[in-house]
Motif scaffolding. Structure first.
Motif, PDB file in Angstrom:
ATOM      1  N   TYR A  68       7.339  46.118 -15.778  1.00 13.73           N
ATOM      2  CA  TYR A  68       7.235  46.120 -14.410  1.00 13.73           C
ATOM      3  C   TYR A  68       8.466  46.879 -13.914  1.00 13.73           C
ATOM      4  O   TYR A  68       9.422  47.301 -14.473  1.00 13.73           O
ATOM      5  CB  TYR A  68       7.719  44.532 -13.994  1.00 13.73           C
ATOM      6  N   PRO A  69       8.353  47.192 -12.547  1.00 18.34           N
ATOM      7  CA  PRO A  69       9.705  47.907 -11.909  1.00 18.34           C
ATOM      8  C   PRO A  69      10.773  46.905 -11.845  1.00 18.34           C
ATOM      9  O   PRO A  69      10.603  45.937 -12.025  1.00 18.34           O
ATOM     10  CB  PRO A  69       8.981  48.129 -10.543  1.00 18.34           C
TER      11      PRO A  69
ATOM     12  N   SER B 272      14.066  44.694 -11.309  1.00 13.02           N
ATOM     13  CA  SER B 272      14.571  43.598 -10.173  1.00 13.02           C
ATOM     14  C   SER B 272      16.048  43.517 -10.070  1.00 13.02           C
ATOM     15  O   SER B 272      16.610  42.994  -9.407  1.00 13.02           O
ATOM     16  CB  SER B 272      13.826  42.283 -10.516  1.00 13.02           C
TER      17      SER B 272
ATOM     18  N   ILE C  38      17.593  49.040  -9.804  1.00 10.08           N
ATOM     19  CA  ILE C  38      17.008  49.456  -8.739  1.00 10.08           C
ATOM     20  C   ILE C  38      17.656  50.699  -7.962  1.00 10.08           C
ATOM     21  O   ILE C  38      17.207  51.427  -7.393  1.00 10.08           O
ATOM     22  CB  ILE C  38      16.786  48.348  -7.525  1.00 10.08           C
TER      23      ILE C  38
ATOM     24  N   ASP D 253      18.594  56.124 -10.613  1.00 10.65           N
ATOM     25  CA  ASP D 253      17.459  56.882 -10.797  1.00 10.65           C
ATOM     26  C   ASP D 253      16.452  56.182 -11.912  1.00 10.65           C
ATOM     27  O   ASP D 253      16.739  56.858 -13.142  1.00 10.65           O
ATOM     28  CB  ASP D 253      17.921  58.339 -11.007  1.00 10.65           C
ATOM     29  N   TYR D 254      15.845  55.345 -11.773  1.00 11.04           N
ATOM     30  CA  TYR D 254      15.233  54.611 -12.875  1.00 11.04           C
ATOM     31  C   TYR D 254      14.345  55.367 -13.687  1.00 11.04           C
ATOM     32  O   TYR D 254      14.369  55.055 -14.986  1.00 11.04           O
ATOM     33  CB  TYR D 254      14.386  53.229 -12.321  1.00 11.04           C
ATOM     34  N   ARG D 255      13.738  56.201 -13.265  1.00 11.91           N
ATOM     35  CA  ARG D 255      12.992  57.037 -14.288  1.00 11.91           C
ATOM     36  C   ARG D 255      13.660  57.680 -15.103  1.00 11.91           C
ATOM     37  O   ARG D 255      13.265  57.951 -16.543  1.00 11.91           O
ATOM     38  CB  ARG D 255      11.961  58.178 -13.484  1.00 11.91           C
TER      39      ARG D 255
ATOM     40  N   ASP E 210       3.070  52.954 -12.895  1.00 15.41           N
ATOM     41  CA  ASP E 210       3.628  52.890 -11.583  1.00 15.41           C
ATOM     42  C   ASP E 210       4.286  53.854 -11.137  1.00 15.41           C
ATOM     43  O   ASP E 210       5.028  54.405 -11.859  1.00 15.41           O
ATOM     44  CB  ASP E 210       4.470  51.473 -11.575  1.00 15.41           C
ATOM     45  N   ALA E 211       4.193  54.187  -9.834  1.00 17.54           N
ATOM     46  CA  ALA E 211       4.843  55.406  -9.308  1.00 17.54           C
ATOM     47  C   ALA E 211       6.326  55.468  -9.258  1.00 17.54           C
ATOM     48  O   ALA E 211       7.149  56.510  -9.488  1.00 17.54           O
ATOM     49  CB  ALA E 211       4.343  55.803  -7.943  1.00 17.54           C
ATOM     50  N   LYS E 212       6.876  54.256  -9.527  1.00 17.14           N
ATOM     51  CA  LYS E 212       8.158  53.879  -9.453  1.00 17.14           C
ATOM     52  C   LYS E 212       8.776  54.234 -10.924  1.00 17.14           C
ATOM     53  O   LYS E 212       9.996  54.329 -11.031  1.00 17.14           O
ATOM     54  CB  LYS E 212       8.629  52.604  -9.068  1.00 17.14           C
ATOM     55  N   LEU E 213       7.981  54.161 -11.640  1.00 18.51           N
ATOM     56  CA  LEU E 213       8.384  54.138 -13.296  1.00 18.51           C
ATOM     57  C   LEU E 213       7.994  55.551 -13.868  1.00 18.51           C
ATOM     58  O   LEU E 213       8.856  55.831 -14.689  1.00 18.51           O
ATOM     59  CB  LEU E 213       7.841  52.982 -13.959  1.00 18.51           C
TER      60      LEU E 213
END
Length: 360
Positions: A299-300, A302, A307, A310-312, A356-359
């Motif tokens: 999951y993205p 939390s 958050i 630069d999580y990627r 997910d685009a956030k990951l």
């Protein structure tokens, strides 16, 4: 209707008078196979199995026939090996006729697969109430695997015991898989981190040593799996369980606050513990050549720190660090693909895509 019945009777009579053939269910299907169903080949003490191999494999055949058929096992003899048509170390030829059964293979691995094929083909002898012997149809097979790596993934959940896992490993071998990924779902008993999983988990050192030995005897390499990203709860998301935090909530900082599904990748202690667990499990599995890192169904974040990062890049650095650690041991890393295929992207229609685009 009468004409249809007459036609059916004529066709049945013609089939009965001809040589009868059928295709038994052999998994996977051999490259070339010819069966004669109405010619019975005995698989008992009156029968002989000749093993013609470039390596000494007769003892392995003899021991397995004894395990399977007891005192009624066929006799085993060594034959002179000559090259066979199929190529590769796992290729084999199997010929079974009333006069005898012959296995030809360049290497012991091919002999193993020939014998597993024989075991799949054997059926209880006919005409009795209980099993009084075994038979198979006349058989002529030439076979070799299309893939060098033939893997199966098993999840060892808390409810499974060692007997069930051994059965699955043996079944994988009989179906000619040569590797089994064994994923820990809270079952591994870590000496260094006993809080990581259930106290009564079935993956204790003695049990694992036996399973590794069983797998090796059957030609299977057991590959451990530790989830280094998502699935950190060591369960399914629908189960509402967490193998660690349900009993040890004090370790919550190691996991994302949203149900603890992901490891908290900005917490440096998480990677340190993950690597320690990988090392411990790799040793317990007797240093296999592969290690599976999971990385599916995440999951993205939390966590505020995750958050705000630069999580990627954090994820990329985390995976690369673990892979580099294993590479230093000469171990190849494996991982699932689904987080790298964007969910809803038409290019991946029909594939399992959770990206997910956030990951990614």
């Amino acid at each position: 209707m009468k004409n249809l019945l007459f036609t059916s009777l004529v066709l049945c009579a013609a089939a009965a008078s001809a040589e009868m053939r059928f295709c038994p269910y052999v998994q996977p299907a051999p490259v070339e196979a010819n069966y004669v169903s109405n010619v019975v080949v005995k698989v008992d003490a009156s029968q002989s199995v000749t093993v013609a191999c470039g390596e000494d494999a007769a003892k392995w055949v003899e021991s397995h026939l004894r395990k399977w058929y007891g005192k009624d096992a066929p006799k085993v003899a060594r034959g002179a090996f000559a090259p066979i048509a199929m190529k590769g170390d796992e290729a084999y030829e199997l010929d079974a006729a009333p006069s005898g059964i012959t296995i030809r293979a360049p290497k012991a691995a091919g002999v193993r697969y020939a014998l597993f094929t024989l075991r799949q083909l054997a059926m209880p002898a006919r005409g009795t109430v209980t099993v009084k012997g075994w038979i198979m149809p006349e058989t002529h097979i030439k076979d070799a695997p299309a893939l060098a790596f033939r893997g199966m993934h098993l999840s060892w959940i808390k409810e499974y015991d060692a007997v069930e896992m051994e059965r699955l490993i043996r079944m994988a071998a009989y179906c000619k898989f040569n590797r089994v990924v064994l994923e820990n779902w809270g079952s591994f008993r870590s000496k260094k981190y006993p809080w990581w999983g259930y106290e009564d988990g079935g993956m204790d050192p003695k049990t694992l040593a036996r399973l590794v030995a069983v797998a090796r005897e059957e030609g299977v390499e057991l590959i451990p799996q530790v989830q280094i990203f998502g699935h950190a709860s060591l369960c399914r998301s629908t189960s509402a369980k967490h193998a660690i935090l349900d009993a040890h909530p004090e370790y919550a900082p190691l996991f994302e606050p949203d149900a603890g599904w992901n490891w908290c990748l900005t917490n440096p202690n998480a990677r340190r513990i993950i690597i320690d667990l990988i090392d411990e499990m790799w040793e317990a599995f007797e240093k296999p050549s592969y290690f599976h890192l999971g990385c599916d169904e995440a999951y993205p974040p939390s966590c505020p720190a995750c958050i705000g990062s630069d999580y990627r890049q954090v994820l990329v650095d985390h995976i690369n660090a673990v892979v580099a650690h294993l590479r230093e041991k000469g171990v190849k890393s494996m991982m699932w693909h689904d987080m790298y295929l964007l969910k809803g992207d038409e290019r991946w229609k029909g594939f399992y895509a959770n990206g997910d685009a956030k990951l990614v």
